[in-house]
Design an enzyme around this catalytic site. Structure first.
Site, PDB file in Angstrom:
ATOM      1  N   PRO A  88      44.702  43.617  45.345  1.00 42.94           N
ATOM      2  CA  PRO A  88      43.846  42.878  46.276  1.00 42.94           C
ATOM      3  C   PRO A  88      43.231  43.778  47.354  1.00 42.94           C
ATOM      4  CG  PRO A  88      45.942  41.740  45.947  1.00 42.94           C
ATOM      5  CD  PRO A  88      46.083  43.108  45.346  1.00 42.94           C
ATOM      6  N   GLU A 115      56.104  43.887  44.564  1.00 47.56           N
ATOM      7  CA  GLU A 115      55.294  44.143  45.765  1.00 47.56           C
ATOM      8  C   GLU A 115      54.261  45.238  45.524  1.00 47.56           C
ATOM      9  OE1 GLU A 115      55.727  41.960  48.266  1.00 47.56           O
ATOM     10  OE2 GLU A 115      57.179  41.177  46.809  1.00 47.56           O
ATOM     11  N   ARG A 153      31.707  44.926  27.705  1.00 46.40           N
ATOM     12  CA  ARG A 153      30.435  44.248  27.435  1.00 46.40           C
ATOM     13  C   ARG A 153      29.253  45.168  27.647  1.00 46.40           C
ATOM     14  NH1 ARG A 153      30.349  38.925  27.188  1.00 46.40           N
ATOM     15  NH2 ARG A 153      28.161  38.802  27.785  1.00 46.40           N
ATOM     16  N   ASP A 167      23.009  39.259  30.622  1.00 43.19           N
ATOM     17  CA  ASP A 167      24.090  38.622  31.379  1.00 43.19           C
ATOM     18  C   ASP A 167      23.632  38.265  32.788  1.00 43.19           C
ATOM     19  OD1 ASP A 167      25.933  38.741  29.354  1.00 43.19           O
ATOM     20  OD2 ASP A 167      27.134  40.352  30.214  1.00 43.19           O
TER      21      ASP A 167
HETATM   22  C1  4GN Z   1      45.253  42.505  41.493  1.00 38.76           C
HETATM   23  C2  4GN Z   1      46.636  42.464  41.298  1.00 38.76           C
HETATM   24  C3  4GN Z   1      45.411  40.405  42.582  1.00 38.76           C
HETATM   25  C4  4GN Z   1      44.652  41.469  42.149  1.00 38.76           C
HETATM   26  C5  4GN Z   1      47.345  41.378  41.763  1.00 38.76           C
HETATM   27  C6  4GN Z   1      43.182  41.485  42.411  1.00 38.76           C
HETATM   28  C7  4GN Z   1      49.571  42.312  41.399  1.00 38.76           C
HETATM   29  N1  4GN Z   1      46.717  40.361  42.391  1.00 38.76           N
HETATM   30  N2  4GN Z   1      42.713  40.662  43.335  1.00 38.76           N
HETATM   31  N3  4GN Z   1      48.695  41.246  41.661  1.00 38.76           N
HETATM   32  O1  4GN Z   1      42.486  42.246  41.767  1.00 38.76           O
HETATM   33  C8  4GN Z   1      50.772  43.240  44.688  1.00 38.76           C
HETATM   34  C9  4GN Z   1      51.011  44.466  43.912  1.00 38.76           C
HETATM   35  C10 4GN Z   1      49.980  42.321  43.840  1.00 38.76           C
HETATM   36  C11 4GN Z   1      50.667  44.175  42.521  1.00 38.76           C
HETATM   37  C12 4GN Z   1      49.642  43.142  42.606  1.00 38.76           C
END
Ligand code: 4GN
Length: 224
Positions: A88, A115, A153, A167
């Site tokens: 994230p 985490e 793609r 697209d």
């Molecule tokens: C990527 C990984 C969301 C995304 C994730 C994203 C695994 N969540 N928004 N979850 O691209 C903390 C470390 C969450 C691993 C991660």
């Protein structure tokens, strides 16, 4: 283009490897997806790859050594592979970013769980941190599959006759509406112009619809 995926759940990737557009790209030898079980790079009999967080708090952190060993092995085969961590905290994945990644010959995707990974991996081993959107999911695997799909793609030959040029977002706009048979159902008609056979008029209508769609649903894309 080659993808190497580091994950605790390699079986999840059968979802994209076994059917659909990516499976066909693999058959045509335009793409390959190799998964690496991170536990195979553990140094203990329990195959652990995580440990408690320094500073305390709930949740485990993925350790440096197994990940670094795995990346080293991948780079023995593909020294120029770019390492991408899905999280994230990453830069937002867009059509444009997917197009840029599709120019690369080899990428390695690191999928976090718990985490996430020890920060020193991000500092020293990761080339690019990418997010698929502002939300959290339970692991990086689904995010990695979204990235792989959006990138594939745009690899020439993966779709029939360069369909990805049509697209949504390829021209910065949303898509125009699509219709198929029947011409009329429950009083709902296909727009007359699409039945006219006049291709220039059809193209102009679609362009206009895409613009209206974007204005109506995604004003932010117009402002850019
Ligand atoms: C990527 C990984 C969301 C995304 C994730 C994203 C695994 N969540 N928004 N979850 O691209 C903390 C470390 C969450 C691993 C991660």
């Amino acid at each position: 283009m080659r993808f190497d995926v580091i994950t605790l759940f390699p079986a999840m990737f059968s979802a994209i490897k076994d059917e659909g557009v990516i499976a066909r790209g693999i058959k045509k030898s335009l793409l390959s997806i190799h998964t690496w079980q991170l536990r195979d790079f553990s140094d203990n009999k329990h195959r652990n790859i995580d440990d408690k967080s320094y500073g305390g708090g709930a949740g485990m952190v993925m350790q440096v050594e197994p990940i670094r060993r795995c990346i080293t092995e991948i780079k023995q085969k593909k020294p120029n592979s770019k390492v991408i961590y899905l999280s994230p905290q990453g830069s937002k994945l867009t059509h444009q970013l997917a197009a840029e990644i599709s120019q690369l010959d080899s990428i390695t995707l690191l999928c976090g769980r718990y985490e996430g990974v020890d920060e020193r991996i991000i500092e020293q081993d990761v080339d690019m941190e990418i997010s698929i959107g502002d939300y959290v999911i339970s692991g990086g695997e689904l995010a990695a599959m979204v990235l792989i799909d959006s990138v594939c793609r745009q690899v020439p030959g993966v779709l029939g006759n360069q369909d990805s040029l049509n697209d949504s977002f390829a021209d910065g706009l949303l898509d125009y509406p699509h219709y198929t048979r029947p011409e009329e159902i429950d009083g709902q008609k296909v727009p007359e112009v699409l039945l006219s056979g006049h291709q220039a008029k059809i193209d102009a209508w679609r362009k206009d619809q895409a613009l209206k769609n974007t204005q109506l649903k995604r004003q932010d894309l117009i402002s850019k």
